[in-house]
Design a protein around this motif. Sequence first.
Motif, short mmCIF file in Angstrom:
data_model
loop_
_atom_site.label_atom_id
_atom_site.label_comp_id
_atom_site.label_asym_id
_atom_site.label_seq_id
_atom_site.Cartn_x
_atom_site.Cartn_y
_atom_site.Cartn_z
N TRP A 84 -6.93 -12.00 3.90
CA TRP A 84 -7.02 -10.63 4.39
C TRP A 84 -6.04 -9.71 3.66
O TRP A 84 -6.38 -8.57 3.33
CB TRP A 84 -6.84 -10.58 5.90
CG TRP A 84 -7.24 -9.26 6.46
CD1 TRP A 84 -6.45 -8.37 7.14
CD2 TRP A 84 -8.53 -8.65 6.39
NE1 TRP A 84 -7.17 -7.25 7.49
CE2 TRP A 84 -8.45 -7.39 7.03
CE3 TRP A 84 -9.74 -9.03 5.82
CZ2 TRP A 84 -9.54 -6.53 7.14
CZ3 TRP A 84 -10.83 -8.17 5.93
CH2 TRP A 84 -10.71 -6.93 6.58
N ALA A 85 -4.83 -10.19 3.42
CA ALA A 85 -3.85 -9.38 2.69
C ALA A 85 -4.38 -9.05 1.30
O ALA A 85 -4.27 -7.90 0.84
CB ALA A 85 -2.52 -10.12 2.60
N ASP A 86 -4.96 -10.02 0.60
CA ASP A 86 -5.53 -9.77 -0.72
C ASP A 86 -6.64 -8.73 -0.66
O ASP A 86 -6.73 -7.84 -1.51
CB ASP A 86 -6.07 -11.07 -1.34
CG ASP A 86 -4.98 -12.05 -1.73
OD1 ASP A 86 -3.79 -11.64 -1.84
OD2 ASP A 86 -5.31 -13.24 -1.93
N HIS A 87 -7.49 -8.85 0.35
CA HIS A 87 -8.59 -7.89 0.53
C HIS A 87 -8.04 -6.48 0.74
O HIS A 87 -8.48 -5.53 0.09
CB HIS A 87 -9.46 -8.32 1.71
CG HIS A 87 -10.45 -7.29 2.12
ND1 HIS A 87 -11.62 -7.09 1.42
CD2 HIS A 87 -10.45 -6.40 3.14
CE1 HIS A 87 -12.30 -6.10 2.00
NE2 HIS A 87 -11.61 -5.67 3.05
N LEU A 88 -7.07 -6.34 1.65
CA LEU A 88 -6.51 -5.02 1.93
C LEU A 88 -5.82 -4.43 0.71
O LEU A 88 -5.98 -3.24 0.41
CB LEU A 88 -5.54 -5.10 3.10
CG LEU A 88 -6.16 -5.41 4.47
CD1 LEU A 88 -5.06 -5.60 5.52
CD2 LEU A 88 -7.15 -4.35 4.89
#
Length: 159
Positions: free
Chosen positions: A57-61
């Motif tokens: 999720w951090a990578d996506h954001l």
Amino acid sequence: MEIRQLTRAAGFLLVAAVLTATPMQNRMLAAHNAVRAQLGEPPLTWSPALARYAQQWADHLASERAFYHRPNPRFGENLFMVEGDNALASPEDVVRAWAGEARHYNERTNSCRGVCGHFTQIVWRSTREVGCAAAQSDGYEVWVCNYNPPGNIIGERPY
């Protein structure tokens, strides 16, 4: 430097083996457990599976330069974002910001005067595991921590 935060909880259980954590993970876990210890709550354990989930999720954001909760989350979730020149936070900075919301929590009435959901998720009595990750992109850094089981259950007290 702008800082924004959000929290959300929902959930299924996830069982994960405890593996050796990185120095960043150890620092993040220690910061969480220091806050919990102040209230006499048991320490959390590091979940590599939750950390992988948080990293996705951090990578996506970071790739979107966005800041919002994962849709239909299975775990509790705290988010932290910083942007600007030299936009970097330490695990201690992140947890300190969330724990600072304690001043908004009224234990007697089990309510918040403002934002306190990050704090209550950290200290939620039934939460046993945490996994966190960070991602950066051009002066933008986002941190995600996931919690199992999730906290912030409406009508229940955190501790």
